[in-house]
Motif scaffolding. Sequence first.
Motif, PDB file in Angstrom:
ATOM      1  N   UNK A   1       0.844  -1.323   0.151  1.00  0.00           N
ATOM      2  CA  UNK A   1       0.063  -0.004   0.058  1.00  0.00           C
ATOM      3  C   UNK A   1       0.967   1.235   0.043  1.00  0.00           C
ATOM      4  N   UNK A   2       1.928   1.384   0.704  1.00  0.00           N
ATOM      5  CA  UNK A   2       2.767   2.368   0.726  1.00  0.00           C
ATOM      6  C   UNK A   2       3.015   3.048  -0.481  1.00  0.00           C
ATOM      7  N   UNK A   3       3.617   2.355  -1.467  1.00  0.00           N
ATOM      8  CA  UNK A   3       3.863   3.148  -2.847  1.00  0.00           C
ATOM      9  C   UNK A   3       2.920   3.850  -3.546  1.00  0.00           C
TER      10      UNK A   3
ATOM     11  N   UNK B   1      -3.842   5.963  -4.343  1.00  0.00           N
ATOM     12  CA  UNK B   1      -4.726   5.587  -3.233  1.00  0.00           C
ATOM     13  C   UNK B   1      -4.601   6.875  -2.336  1.00  0.00           C
ATOM     14  N   UNK B   2      -5.983   7.255  -2.027  1.00  0.00           N
ATOM     15  CA  UNK B   2      -5.989   8.432  -1.199  1.00  0.00           C
ATOM     16  C   UNK B   2      -6.735   7.915   0.278  1.00  0.00           C
ATOM     17  N   UNK B   3      -6.443   8.524   0.965  1.00  0.00           N
ATOM     18  CA  UNK B   3      -6.851   8.356   2.415  1.00  0.00           C
ATOM     19  C   UNK B   3      -7.768   9.084   2.988  1.00  0.00           C
TER      20      UNK B   3
END
Length: 103
Positions: free
Chosen positions: A92-94, A101-103
Amino acid sequence: ARMDIPVSARFVLYSWQRECCIVRFSRVDEIRSNAKGTTYPEISKGRFRDMDIIVPPDILVKEFSDTANHIVKQVRILKQSTSKLEQARDLLLPRLMSGEITV
């Protein structure tokens, strides 16, 4: 720790390596003082056999083993969980850093 170690052996291994409450069970210094050798110190079977050891009652060994086995199982489960979380992070980090991906 290995799960196939007999109960009494697990207790002995633990008590030779760890501190329990106030009493120190570690005998590393005693073993080292009995070790001889020119290249590297080693202890002979004879010297090792001559060392006294206190063997606790079976019920105490069983109680210890039950507790130790439970802790060993918990550690194994936590290590597996940590591994899965590390894999999720690495996946997920990359994507988070790139904005995919946004949070």
